[in-house]
Design an enzyme around this catalytic site. Structure first.
Site, PDB file in Angstrom:
ATOM      1  N   SER A 134       0.820  -1.220   0.000  1.00 38.90           N
ATOM      2  CA  SER A 134       0.000   0.000   0.000  1.00 38.90           C
ATOM      3  C   SER A 134       0.850   1.264   0.000  1.00 38.90           C
ATOM      4  O   SER A 134       1.999   1.275   0.438  1.00 38.90           O
ATOM      5  CB  SER A 134      -0.915   0.006   1.232  1.00 38.90           C
ATOM      6  OG  SER A 134      -1.736  -1.129   1.234  1.00 38.90           O
TER       7      SER A 134
HETATM    8  N1  SAM Z   1      -0.264  -4.883   4.190  1.00 35.66           N
HETATM    9  C1  SAM Z   1       0.372  -5.225   2.947  1.00 35.66           C
HETATM   10  C2  SAM Z   1       1.758  -4.675   2.781  1.00 35.66           C
HETATM   11  O1  SAM Z   1       2.210  -3.933   3.660  1.00 35.66           O
HETATM   12  O2  SAM Z   1       2.403  -5.037   1.795  1.00 35.66           O
HETATM   13  C3  SAM Z   1      -0.491  -4.864   1.779  1.00 35.66           C
HETATM   14  C4  SAM Z   1      -1.320  -5.997   1.387  1.00 35.66           C
HETATM   15  S1  SAM Z   1      -2.231  -6.001  -0.096  1.00 35.66           S
HETATM   16  C5  SAM Z   1      -2.880  -4.405  -0.299  1.00 35.66           C
HETATM   17  C6  SAM Z   1      -3.627  -6.973   0.488  1.00 35.66           C
HETATM   18  C7  SAM Z   1      -3.279  -8.391   0.817  1.00 35.66           C
HETATM   19  O3  SAM Z   1      -4.444  -9.023   1.348  1.00 35.66           O
HETATM   20  C8  SAM Z   1      -2.837  -9.226  -0.373  1.00 35.66           C
HETATM   21  O4  SAM Z   1      -1.563  -9.736  -0.145  1.00 35.66           O
HETATM   22  C9  SAM Z   1      -3.893 -10.326  -0.460  1.00 35.66           C
HETATM   23  O5  SAM Z   1      -3.385 -11.570  -0.887  1.00 35.66           O
HETATM   24  C10 SAM Z   1      -4.383 -10.387   0.981  1.00 35.66           C
HETATM   25  N2  SAM Z   1      -5.700 -10.992   1.188  1.00 35.66           N
HETATM   26  C11 SAM Z   1      -6.835 -10.859   0.445  1.00 35.66           C
HETATM   27  N3  SAM Z   1      -7.830 -11.581   1.009  1.00 35.66           N
HETATM   28  C12 SAM Z   1      -7.320 -12.168   2.134  1.00 35.66           C
HETATM   29  C13 SAM Z   1      -7.854 -13.021   3.136  1.00 35.66           C
HETATM   30  N4  SAM Z   1      -9.132 -13.442   3.146  1.00 35.66           N
HETATM   31  N5  SAM Z   1      -7.036 -13.423   4.146  1.00 35.66           N
HETATM   32  C14 SAM Z   1      -5.746 -13.031   4.169  1.00 35.66           C
HETATM   33  N6  SAM Z   1      -5.184 -12.236   3.247  1.00 35.66           N
HETATM   34  C15 SAM Z   1      -5.959 -11.795   2.232  1.00 35.66           C
END
Ligand code: SAM
Length: 245
Positions: free
Chosen positions: A70
């Site tokens: 993000s």
């Molecule tokens: N916080 C992260 C960083 O600092 O890089 C950004 C993460 S990205 C915007 C959102 C993440 O949520 C992705 O890696 C995606 O695979 C994960 N995601 C989506 N649905 C999910 C779920 N039900 N449980 C766990 N992770 C999930």
């Protein structure tokens, strides 16, 4: 974490200091501990090498598995809204690169982070270890169910947008606990929501418009093929172009 991979004269350290001043302080972020953490955590060590030179730019960046790290501003806003203190136990849904978990780790007491992609979880663990972060536990799983084994939490931060805030998250918070999560409304727009749980009620307020990747799971959106078919039927909201966090 000072001194990890750079020093005060290093170009990354200069870029990071500029990021804190221009992207965070001047946009009104005031939590001293969040600003200090953002000034210390080496974001360039959490992004793919191909985009390392723009690691401190004012935008999200691509990581593996079609996901993103993000925008720095959004990371700081979410942690500030969640009211995280040095005693907080925090659950992060969506580990991604591990960067936000590292910032959270510098502000909170303990962080549990869940990621649905095993490869991302492994890479995040490695980056957290390489940068000396010790108080984050990364698990692979569906974060839409929260993480009951480690509950209760003082705060839950989700970094992917679902159709609602799952009820299990509120159930896994202490009284007065906070949830900060993007929610996608029926017309396809997303809002960053702050929810406070107390006396069995959940009070939600909208903080700002956002654009996150989808939260996929039992209490989120269905897996991408089904979702693509669904969004192309219902209108112009295209995941590929619209989501950028
Ligand atoms: N916080 C992260 C960083 O600092 O890089 C950004 C993460 S990205 C915007 C959102 C993440 O949520 C992705 O890696 C995606 O695979 C994960 N995601 C989506 N649905 C999910 C779920 N039900 N449980 C766990 N992770 C999930």
């Amino acid at each position: 974490m000072p001194g990890v991979g750079d020093d005060a004269t290093d170009e990354y350290a200069v870029a990071r200091a500029g990021m804190v001043e221009h992207q965070l302080r001047r946009r009104g972020l005031r939590d001293r501990r969040v600003l200090e953490a953002m000034g210390r955590v080496p974001r360039h060590l959490f992004v793919p090498e191909a985009v390392r030179h723009v690691a401190y730019d004012d935008r999200p960046l691509p990581i593996a598995d079609g996901q993103t790290i993000s925008q720095p501003y959004i990371v700081a806003v979410m942690i500030e809204l969640a009211g995280v203190t040095s005693r907080s136990r925090v659950l992060e849904i969506g580990t991604g690169s591990g960067y936000a978990a590292a910032v959270l780790a510098a502000v909170a007491g303990e962080v549990v982070s869940i990621e649905r992609h095993p490869g991302l979880a492994a890479a995040a663990r490695a980056a957290l270890e390489a940068t000396g972060v010790r108080n984050v536990a990364v698990f692979v799983g569906d974060g839409t169910r929260g993480f009951p084994d480690r509950a209760p939490f003082d705060a839950i931060i989700a970094t992917a947008a679902g159709p609602r805030i799952p009820s299990s998250w509120a159930e896994q918070l202490v009284q007065g606990g906070r949830i900060v999560a993007p929610v996608e409304r029926d017309d396809g727009h997303q809002e960053l929501v702050r929810a406070v749980v107390s006396a069995g009620t959940v009070r939600e307020e909208v903080a700002l418009p956002v654009a996150f990747v989808p939260l996929i799971g039992a209490d989120g959106f269905p897996d991408p093929p089904a979702r693509r078919a669904q969004t192309s039927r219902t209108g112009p909201a295209s995941m590929g172009t619209r989501n950028n966090e």
